[in-house]
Motif scaffolding. Sequence first.
Motif, PDB file in Angstrom:
ATOM      1  N   TYR A  65      -6.721   5.039   4.504  1.00 24.15           N
ATOM      2  CA  TYR A  65      -7.401   6.284   4.844  1.00 24.15           C
ATOM      3  C   TYR A  65      -7.072   6.628   6.279  1.00 24.15           C
ATOM      4  O   TYR A  65      -7.215   5.768   7.167  1.00 24.15           O
ATOM      5  CB  TYR A  65      -8.920   6.191   4.681  1.00 24.15           C
ATOM      6  CG  TYR A  65      -9.606   7.414   5.272  1.00 24.15           C
ATOM      7  CD1 TYR A  65      -9.443   8.664   4.677  1.00 24.15           C
ATOM      8  CD2 TYR A  65     -10.345   7.325   6.445  1.00 24.15           C
ATOM      9  CE1 TYR A  65     -10.029   9.794   5.240  1.00 24.15           C
ATOM     10  CE2 TYR A  65     -10.936   8.444   7.005  1.00 24.15           C
ATOM     11  CZ  TYR A  65     -10.770   9.679   6.404  1.00 24.15           C
ATOM     12  OH  TYR A  65     -11.334  10.811   6.961  1.00 24.15           O
ATOM     13  N   ILE A  66      -6.623   7.858   6.524  1.00 23.20           N
ATOM     14  CA  ILE A  66      -6.348   8.288   7.891  1.00 23.20           C
ATOM     15  C   ILE A  66      -6.975   9.650   8.139  1.00 23.20           C
ATOM     16  O   ILE A  66      -7.060  10.493   7.248  1.00 23.20           O
ATOM     17  CB  ILE A  66      -4.833   8.331   8.210  1.00 23.20           C
ATOM     18  CG1 ILE A  66      -4.082   9.246   7.240  1.00 23.20           C
ATOM     19  CG2 ILE A  66      -4.243   6.937   8.246  1.00 23.20           C
ATOM     20  CD1 ILE A  66      -2.612   9.464   7.626  1.00 23.20           C
ATOM     21  N   THR A 104       0.296  -1.487  -2.113  1.00 23.85           N
ATOM     22  CA  THR A 104       0.478  -2.237  -3.351  1.00 23.85           C
ATOM     23  C   THR A 104       1.001  -1.283  -4.426  1.00 23.85           C
ATOM     24  O   THR A 104       1.035  -0.063  -4.231  1.00 23.85           O
ATOM     25  CB  THR A 104      -0.848  -2.852  -3.822  1.00 23.85           C
ATOM     26  OG1 THR A 104      -1.787  -1.785  -4.045  1.00 23.85           O
ATOM     27  CG2 THR A 104      -1.411  -3.813  -2.779  1.00 23.85           C
ATOM     28  N   ALA A 105       1.358  -1.819  -5.582  1.00 26.36           N
ATOM     29  CA  ALA A 105       1.896  -0.981  -6.656  1.00 26.36           C
ATOM     30  C   ALA A 105       0.904   0.084  -7.090  1.00 26.36           C
ATOM     31  O   ALA A 105       1.290   1.174  -7.523  1.00 26.36           O
ATOM     32  CB  ALA A 105       2.296  -1.847  -7.847  1.00 26.36           C
ATOM     33  N   ASP A 106      -0.401  -0.211  -6.996  1.00 28.22           N
ATOM     34  CA  ASP A 106      -1.425   0.758  -7.379  1.00 28.22           C
ATOM     35  C   ASP A 106      -2.176   1.305  -6.172  1.00 28.22           C
ATOM     36  O   ASP A 106      -3.260   1.872  -6.301  1.00 28.22           O
ATOM     37  CB  ASP A 106      -2.408   0.143  -8.372  1.00 28.22           C
ATOM     38  CG  ASP A 106      -3.078  -1.109  -7.823  1.00 28.22           C
ATOM     39  OD1 ASP A 106      -2.689  -1.578  -6.736  1.00 28.22           O
ATOM     40  OD2 ASP A 106      -3.992  -1.645  -8.491  1.00 28.22           O
ATOM     41  N   GLY A 107      -1.593   1.146  -4.981  1.00 28.61           N
ATOM     42  CA  GLY A 107      -2.243   1.588  -3.757  1.00 28.61           C
ATOM     43  C   GLY A 107      -2.174   3.092  -3.561  1.00 28.61           C
ATOM     44  O   GLY A 107      -1.376   3.791  -4.182  1.00 28.61           O
ATOM     45  N   SER A 108      -3.020   3.592  -2.647  1.00 28.18           N
ATOM     46  CA  SER A 108      -3.102   5.026  -2.412  1.00 28.18           C
ATOM     47  C   SER A 108      -3.333   5.331  -0.942  1.00 28.18           C
ATOM     48  O   SER A 108      -3.866   4.506  -0.198  1.00 28.18           O
ATOM     49  CB  SER A 108      -4.229   5.646  -3.246  1.00 28.18           C
ATOM     50  OG  SER A 108      -5.467   4.997  -2.993  1.00 28.18           O
ATOM     51  N   VAL A 109      -2.914   6.534  -0.541  1.00 29.54           N
ATOM     52  CA  VAL A 109      -3.112   7.044   0.814  1.00 29.54           C
ATOM     53  C   VAL A 109      -3.994   8.276   0.731  1.00 29.54           C
ATOM     54  O   VAL A 109      -3.719   9.195  -0.048  1.00 29.54           O
ATOM     55  CB  VAL A 109      -1.771   7.404   1.480  1.00 29.54           C
ATOM     56  CG1 VAL A 109      -2.005   8.135   2.804  1.00 29.54           C
ATOM     57  CG2 VAL A 109      -0.935   6.160   1.722  1.00 29.54           C
ATOM     58  N   TRP A 110      -5.044   8.310   1.538  1.00 29.94           N
ATOM     59  CA  TRP A 110      -5.985   9.427   1.591  1.00 29.94           C
ATOM     60  C   TRP A 110      -5.936  10.003   3.003  1.00 29.94           C
ATOM     61  O   TRP A 110      -6.081   9.261   3.986  1.00 29.94           O
ATOM     62  CB  TRP A 110      -7.394   8.950   1.289  1.00 29.94           C
ATOM     63  CG  TRP A 110      -7.548   8.234  -0.027  1.00 29.94           C
ATOM     64  CD1 TRP A 110      -6.965   7.064  -0.400  1.00 29.94           C
ATOM     65  CD2 TRP A 110      -8.354   8.643  -1.136  1.00 29.94           C
ATOM     66  NE1 TRP A 110      -7.343   6.711  -1.671  1.00 29.94           N
ATOM     67  CE2 TRP A 110      -8.192   7.658  -2.148  1.00 29.94           C
ATOM     68  CE3 TRP A 110      -9.190   9.731  -1.376  1.00 29.94           C
ATOM     69  CZ2 TRP A 110      -8.851   7.744  -3.373  1.00 29.94           C
ATOM     70  CZ3 TRP A 110      -9.849   9.820  -2.593  1.00 29.94           C
ATOM     71  CH2 TRP A 110      -9.674   8.835  -3.570  1.00 29.94           C
ATOM     72  N   LEU A 325      -7.135  -5.240   1.043  1.00 32.05           N
ATOM     73  CA  LEU A 325      -6.829  -4.863   2.428  1.00 32.05           C
ATOM     74  C   LEU A 325      -6.816  -3.344   2.546  1.00 32.05           C
ATOM     75  O   LEU A 325      -6.139  -2.647   1.782  1.00 32.05           O
ATOM     76  CB  LEU A 325      -5.475  -5.437   2.853  1.00 32.05           C
ATOM     77  CG  LEU A 325      -5.015  -5.104   4.279  1.00 32.05           C
ATOM     78  CD1 LEU A 325      -6.012  -5.638   5.311  1.00 32.05           C
ATOM     79  CD2 LEU A 325      -3.616  -5.680   4.533  1.00 32.05           C
ATOM     80  N   VAL A 326      -7.573  -2.836   3.524  1.00 30.45           N
ATOM     81  CA  VAL A 326      -7.682  -1.410   3.804  1.00 30.45           C
ATOM     82  C   VAL A 326      -7.056  -1.149   5.169  1.00 30.45           C
ATOM     83  O   VAL A 326      -7.210  -1.958   6.089  1.00 30.45           O
ATOM     84  CB  VAL A 326      -9.162  -0.976   3.804  1.00 30.45           C
ATOM     85  CG1 VAL A 326      -9.319   0.451   4.286  1.00 30.45           C
ATOM     86  CG2 VAL A 326      -9.768  -1.159   2.417  1.00 30.45           C
ATOM     87  N   LEU A 327      -6.361  -0.027   5.306  1.00 29.68           N
ATOM     88  CA  LEU A 327      -5.655   0.294   6.553  1.00 29.68           C
ATOM     89  C   LEU A 327      -6.059   1.676   7.042  1.00 29.68           C
ATOM     90  O   LEU A 327      -6.100   2.635   6.276  1.00 29.68           O
ATOM     91  CB  LEU A 327      -4.139   0.248   6.317  1.00 29.68           C
ATOM     92  CG  LEU A 327      -3.212   0.804   7.417  1.00 29.68           C
ATOM     93  CD1 LEU A 327      -3.399   0.055   8.724  1.00 29.68           C
ATOM     94  CD2 LEU A 327      -1.759   0.736   6.961  1.00 29.68           C
TER      95      LEU A 327
END
Length: 399
Positions: A65-66, A104-110, A325-327
């Motif tokens: 999340y950014i 990750t393969a199922d990761g997402s960017v918000w 892990l969250v970034l």
Amino acid sequence: MKSSLGTSASLTPLPLLLDGSNDFSRVDDLTVGESRTGSALIHGENLAVLDSLGDAIKGRVKCVYIDPPYNNAEVYRHYDDRLGRRVWLDRMTHRLRALRETLTADGSVWVSIDDGEMHNLRQIGDEVFGPENFVSSIVWNHRKTRENRRPFSTNHEYILCFARSAEHFKRSRNLLAATPEILGRYKNPDKDPRGAWQSVSANVQDGHATKAQFYTLVAPNGTPHRPPKGRCWVYSQPKMEAEIRAGRVYFGRDGNSVPRIKKYLSEAKIGVAPSTLWMADDVGTTDSAKKHLMGLLTKEAVFDTPKPEGLVQRILHIASNPGDLVLDAYLGSGTTASVAMKMGRDFLGIEQGPHIATHCVKRLRAVFAGESGGVSPLVGWQGGGGCAFYSHRSKLTRI
């Protein structure tokens, strides 16, 4: 991304990898709580930090999340938002590319944004992730008050969601909790020992039906039932008769009603798909976020436009699970790290401003001590957790 920290990322907690790199220097007196966790704060320029992390972070992050600068030509207390469109577009493109590699393969960017650059951000995201991996645009009701000095009172912002793979994300994303209205549909008028249930139609459209789904269903009281024209029974006749004997088909209080299938609360995966409209009463506003920060940071000047913990909590709930892990590469006032700690996620927060120490560390220390604001009551937060603190080589001067 280059590999600068080795290839054992999948087995080694992130702080231990950072300790082994010449690009990062641990700052012990800015450590929060228990440093032997999988979480870290890094003081440094985000693109340079991500480049130095290289393979150590590649494929490890479940949710990014950014809340980047919106390029709205304003000067805020903690940052200057006057880059100009060409520079802003170039910077966002490079950072989204770097962030995509962390997923990750199922990761997402918000990504939070407003009307000014929303259309350009969508275009950049489509280029970086592929248009097929755009998941959704969410409208957030970020203020309740009316702004009368402009042609329109702007009461919303956006959050754009992109996935490494939209199909993988769809299969792994979490539902939101069922509303009281949905739970209220489950009742037990016939005192079924399996507990509360709701009924659904026992017939379906016949477009893909087999011959076994067309028959006369005879109720226990002897009443025959046929499905309406263009429809068929949901089960074959042997299956339907077995469900009737098991008491899983309901014919009304007097036994004469059209048959319906019982769906039990105890067997249901209760939850609702997130909507694309997030109201202030559900996730908070900029104003409520500022009030929360002012209660935690009594001597520091708080951010002008912080995000409320409820907003970030909803994102992390949908897109991650405890232990993931969250970034956040634009950590700002530390909302993402605070919420991640309260929700049992590991986190990596990157911020180039000095407020990573004056604001984020102080806030996280309050979280470690069990502060009761924000989403603490919602998640039952009692305190604990922690993170290590590092300076990147681009920011190795003492904070």
